[in-house]
Design an enzyme around this catalytic site. Structure first.
Site, PDB file in Angstrom:
ATOM      1  N   GLU A  35       0.806  -1.212   0.000  1.00  0.00           N
ATOM      2  CA  GLU A  35       0.000   0.000   0.000  1.00  0.00           C
ATOM      3  C   GLU A  35       0.842   1.267   0.000  1.00  0.00           C
ATOM      4  OE1 GLU A  35      -3.406   0.954  -0.376  1.00  0.00           O
ATOM      5  OE2 GLU A  35      -3.791   1.102   1.772  1.00  0.00           O
ATOM      6  N   ASP A  36       1.805   1.293   0.917  1.00  0.00           N
ATOM      7  CA  ASP A  36       2.456   2.564   1.208  1.00  0.00           C
ATOM      8  C   ASP A  36       3.759   2.794   0.471  1.00  0.00           C
ATOM      9  OD1 ASP A  36       0.381   2.647   2.854  1.00  0.00           O
ATOM     10  OD2 ASP A  36       1.484   2.543   4.741  1.00  0.00           O
ATOM     11  N   ASP A  84     -18.584  -5.744  41.472  1.00  0.00           N
ATOM     12  CA  ASP A  84     -18.364  -6.406  42.754  1.00  0.00           C
ATOM     13  C   ASP A  84     -18.483  -7.904  42.602  1.00  0.00           C
ATOM     14  OD1 ASP A  84     -17.913  -4.049  43.924  1.00  0.00           O
ATOM     15  OD2 ASP A  84     -19.946  -3.787  44.692  1.00  0.00           O
TER      16      ASP A  84
END
Ligand code: MN
Length: 718
Positions: free
Chosen positions: A94-95, A277
């Site tokens: 992608e990058d 609790d």
């Protein structure tokens, strides 16, 4: 294995690479992988490190820290080396310009496939608010992955991105958080990958409802502080009692997850304190029967709450989860929740389908990705045997091995179509009117042929035109029943419409033989005749005439005022305009073109078939003279007609191209060509071409004949 193997690798690392998170990843990998695998993973790291050089995350960190963190999450699940490498490389396609091929060449096709799959998923974003759309979107994602490991990497990727979401704008954070809660967490749940599911839910909740998250977080922290001493005492008690019974077990306090607390509050309408609790413990033992023995110990230590015991070992949850659940009355009546299970069950509870991709030493010959997914399903099925969850399992199966494609409309709506569907199927799925009028289509904004098959996740846009209408050939490639039915329906309607026009003209001609016309006969008389024939009206009568189901001269005869009227000689021929549509067709045996002497044969249900007068096939048809109608060409017909020509040529390189060019130069389209080789020296080229009329054909033949390498040119004789 050398103990300080990590140190050995790290020793070679320049300091710049040490701050990437790599040392931590390596120590996780070392815990379950042999050194040579770890080393080969480090080469994937080096590649990613180089590819992301100079890039930064929005947090300001070096980009490489992200893929390393994603890989570390998957190392926690002890996944195979391919998955870890793919995680390190998942943003590279992608990058950065590094292509899929390069990854395949360096790290193998499998890793490249996973990386490519993740990149494709990254391009999808979910924007709708609707529940049904979310379900479709989840299915689309599962349908897009060929290999479940793509999902594993994607889920880990989302997990890490959620941790670093704070730097984004509130609107963007909310959108991504919503997507995480509605899409990715349910997918993780469906596949049984609990560790990731819980993380996605808590992070999604934190970003979507920061205030509520803080309130619960604070309450939980406070409760934890208060309960600390109690927790310690209960834990020691449990450990001691189990040991006394000779049960080897690991006892631990259980983390409470904020999102599940929030959900309990909303769904079960319980107060925050009630849920907070509460003590939670998990007991891990070695064998199944030990689970039940441990349960006995636990129940003798504290009184069990009635109705709270669940045996998920005998009847596992649908995603394969197995465990014993019980709740006990604890000190100062605070409930104690206890889960008891084996190590194996714990592994499945944590990783679900991912367990099938965990690294196993000495394992050779990896089963195909789909085989492993099936393995997981089969396991589930066996465990569920007898329980009535068949339907759910079927739906998981359909998601993992889909026979559907999921695509987007330009507005982001998701449509589900049968596998093999084309743009035309899509158009009809949107609306019948869109299908009927579609003339072109765009996939992801690029023009494509209408017959293009759709793939998961694509966005389809259909271009319609006012005069557009279905092409009969579409029936051959559409995959959906809806499209096929609609096209057939439209064609039938069109044929009927055309048949009415033709039938009317044929009746006019037959009436003219008696110096009459439809107008002169009068519509009431035609209506009456239609009624006598058992038809709905004049239109049905015309349709039958046009389709050749009824003969015009016979109908004309019944409309005469006086039965004895003799027809005039020289019955006028029907003029063919070329625009009659489907009710007038041109015989393939002789391919008539304007200018040829022609005859019309009335074929029942199909209308008129035009033959050349000298067509060899006519001998047979001539036995039915009543089906013959005389036809001729109307002057100035503007459409193209198919015709076949034979060109005998010298066998020489490039001669086919030269002849084709000459034909094109005469403004004639070539539909197809076939070659009969005669001997070494000559060949016959059979061209199917389109011409306007005989004069046009003559021009083509003349030009071709003049060529050097051409011996003989002729129109094919019928
Ligand atoms: Mn990423």
């Amino acid at each position: 294995m050398p103990i300080d193997y990590a140190a050995a690798i790290l020793g070679r690392l320049p300091t710049g690479k040490r701050s990437t998170g790599l040392p931590k990843l390596i120590s996780k990998l070392e815990a379950y992988l042999p050194p040579e695998e770890v080393e080969s993973i480090v080469t994937a790291f080096d590649f990613a490190h180089e590819a992301h050089k100079g890039q930064q995350r929005q947090t300001g960190e070096a980009y490489i820290t992200h893929p390393v963190a994603v890989a570390a999450l998957l190392a926690d699940l002890q996944l195979d080396p391919q998955t870890i490498k793919a995680a390190l490389l998942h943003d590279v396609i992608e990058d950065t310009p590094a292509a899929k091929e390069e990854i395949a060449a360096r790290f193998g096709a499998e890793v490249a496939q996973i990386v490519d799959g993740v990149s494709k998923l990254d391009k999808l974003t979910f924007r709708s608010q609707e529940e049904a759309q979310a379900a479709s979107f989840r299915k689309m994602i599962l349908a897009m992955v060929e290999d479940i490991r793509v999902i594993l990497v994607k889920l880990a990727d989302r997990c890490h991105n959620m941790e670093t979401l704070d730097v984004l704008s509130p609107a963007k954070r909310r959108r991504i958080a919503k997507e995480t809660l509605e899409i990715y967490a349910p997918i993780a749940n469906r596949l049984g990958i609990n560790s990731i599911r819980l993380e996605l839910q808590d992070q999604g909740f934190r970003h979507l409802h920061p205030n509520r998250y803080r309130v619960i977080e604070r309450a939980l922290k406070k409760a934890k502080g208060n309960q600390k001493q109690f927790m310690k005492r209960i834990l020691q008690n449990l450990e001691r009692s189990l040991a006394e019974q000779g049960i080897e077990a690991k006892v631990m306090g259980r983390e409470k997850h904020l999102y599940s607390i929030y959900r309990k509050m909303r769904l079960k309408n319980r107060h925050l304190n009630e849920i907070v609790d509460m003590f939670g413990f998990r007991i891990i033992v070695d064998k199944v029967d030990t689970c039940y023995r441990a349960l006995g110990v636990v129940h003798s230590l504290h009184k069990p709450m009635p109705g709270r015991f669940k045996d998920y070992i005998a009847i596992p949850r649908i995603n394969g989860y197995q465990s014993l659940h019980t709740t006990l009355f604890g000190p100062s009546s605070m409930p104690i929740e206890v889960q008891i299970r084996t190590k194996d069950m714990d592994r499945v509870a944590e990783s679900g389908i991912a367990a099938h991709w965990q690294y196993k030493q000495g394992e050779s010959g990896q089963p195909a990705p789909h085989t492993r997914a099936r393995e997981w399903l089969t396991n589930l099925k066996e465990m569920q045997d007898g329980a009535n969850s068949e339907e759910f399992l079927e739906s998981v199966k359909v998601d993992l091995f889909p026979d559907k494609v999921y695509v987007f409309t330009p507005k982001g709506e998701i449509l589900r179509l049968p596998r093999g569907s084309t743009c035309v199927d899509f158009a009809y799925a949107v609306h019948t009117a869109v299908g009927d009028r579609c003339v072109a289509a765009k996939i992801n904004r690029r023009l494509v042929p209408l017959r293009t098959q759709l793939r998961n996740g694509e966005t389809i846009e259909i271009i319609t035109a006012k005069g557009g209408k279905p092409n009969p050939s579409w029936v051959n490639f559409v995959a959906s029943a809806k499209a096929r039915t609609a096209i057939r329906h439209f064609l039938k309607k069109m044929q009927q419409h055309e048949a009415i026009g033709l039938g009317k003209r044929m009746l006019e001609i037959s009436l003219r033989d008696y110096k009459l016309s439809i107008r002169k006969v009068g519509i009431s008389k035609i209506k009456l005749l239609a009624e006598e024939l058992g038809l709905h009206g004049p239109e049905e009568l015309y349709t039958q005439l046009g389709l050749g189901e009824r003969m015009a001269p016979l109908v004309a005869r019944r409309l005469l005022p006086d039965d004895e009227m003799e027809p005039l000689p020289n019955s006028e021929p029907l003029a063919i305009t070329g625009t009659e549509g489907m009710v007038v067709t041109y015989a393939k045996c002789c391919s008539p073109i304007p200018g040829d002497t022609i005859m019309g044969y009335l074929s029942t249900g199909r209308g008129i078939v035009i033959h050349r007068d000298d067509c060899g096939n006519l001998v047979e048809y001539r036995k039915q003279p009543e089906r013959w109608i005389s036809v001729n060409w109307k002057p100035r017909i503007e459409r193209d007609f198919n015709v076949e020509i034979r060109v005998e040529v010298v066998n020489r390189v490039g001669v086919l191209a030269a002849v084709a060019a000459t034909i094109s130069d005469c403004n004639s389209n070539i539909e197809s060509v076939s070659i009969d080789e005669r001997d070494g020296n000559t060949s016959t080229l059979n061209f199917q071409i389109q011409v306007k009329n005989r004069a046009h054909l003559a021009r083509v033949l003349r030009s071709t004949r003049k060529m050097n390498d051409v011996y003989r040119v002729a129109r094919k004789t019928a």
